[in-house]
Design an enzyme around this catalytic site. Structure first.
Site, mmCIF file in Angstrom:
data_model
loop_
_atom_site.group_PDB
_atom_site.id
_atom_site.type_symbol
_atom_site.label_atom_id
_atom_site.label_comp_id
_atom_site.label_asym_id
_atom_site.label_seq_id
_atom_site.Cartn_x
_atom_site.Cartn_y
_atom_site.Cartn_z
ATOM 1 N N HIS A 22 0.780 -1.073 0.146
ATOM 2 C CA HIS A 22 0.129 0.094 0.135
ATOM 3 C C HIS A 22 0.806 1.158 -0.126
ATOM 4 O O HIS A 22 1.991 1.338 0.658
ATOM 5 C CB HIS A 22 -1.101 -0.120 1.076
ATOM 6 N N ASP A 68 -5.441 3.994 -3.130
ATOM 7 C CA ASP A 68 -5.069 4.145 -1.764
ATOM 8 C C ASP A 68 -6.427 5.383 -1.272
ATOM 9 O O ASP A 68 -6.544 6.317 -1.785
ATOM 10 C CB ASP A 68 -3.658 4.937 -1.916
ATOM 11 N N TYR A 119 7.154 13.719 -14.166
ATOM 12 C CA TYR A 119 8.437 13.027 -14.653
ATOM 13 C C TYR A 119 9.091 12.493 -13.343
ATOM 14 O O TYR A 119 9.488 11.668 -13.146
ATOM 15 C CB TYR A 119 9.205 13.847 -15.326
#
Length: 148
Positions: A22, A68, A119
């Site tokens: 997680h 999540d 990025y």
């Protein structure tokens, strides 16, 4: 073969999703995304999913892992550059619909990173998967949640 697992998930992708804990992040880069470079720079896993669209792969992945719930926006997209401000990005609507099918927060589970921040965060991810998606700005990052 396994029952209930989307067939487009390769053994390598399934193994990667199983290895992730997680809070770990997986990036689905479109066909133009410099995924190998960022995976190398960040020391993260790099996989290819040539010929598979970003929408199909996002849907398949969210079938087997939850987003999540401990963060406000577990799904992040790459924001358009200013020079592309007037450009329509229809795949974002498709991504929103896919996320809404798998996460009760719907569009509220999705946020945006500026291109260079995307990025930077990609290089910190657990894995980058280079898809065959040809739509522009079709990069998506998913933070894995707790499986209960």
């Amino acid at each position: 073969m396994l029952i209930g697992i989307p067939k487009i998930l390769s053994p390598e992708i399934i193994a990667t999703l199983c290895e992730m804990g997680h809070g770990d992040v997986i990036v689905l880069g479109d066909a133009n995304f410099p995924g190998k470079r960022f995976a190398t720079e960040g020391g993260c896993k790099f996989l290819r999913a040539d010929g598979i669209s970003g929408t199909a792969l996002l849907d398949a992945i969210l079938t087997v892992i939850p987003c999540d719930t401990y963060v406000e926006r577990p799904v992040m997209l790459m924001q358009k550059m200013d020079r592309d401000a007037d450009l329509s990005i229809p795949i974002w609507d498709e991504y929103q619909n896919i996320v809404a099918r798998h996460d009760d927060r719907g569009a509220n589970a999705i946020g945006f990173y500026e291109r260079f921040k995307f990025y930077e965060e990609s290089a910190k991810s657990y894995c980058i998967i280079q898809t065959g998606e040809e739509a522009i700005y079709a990069n998506v990052m998913i933070q894995k949640g707790v499986i209960k």
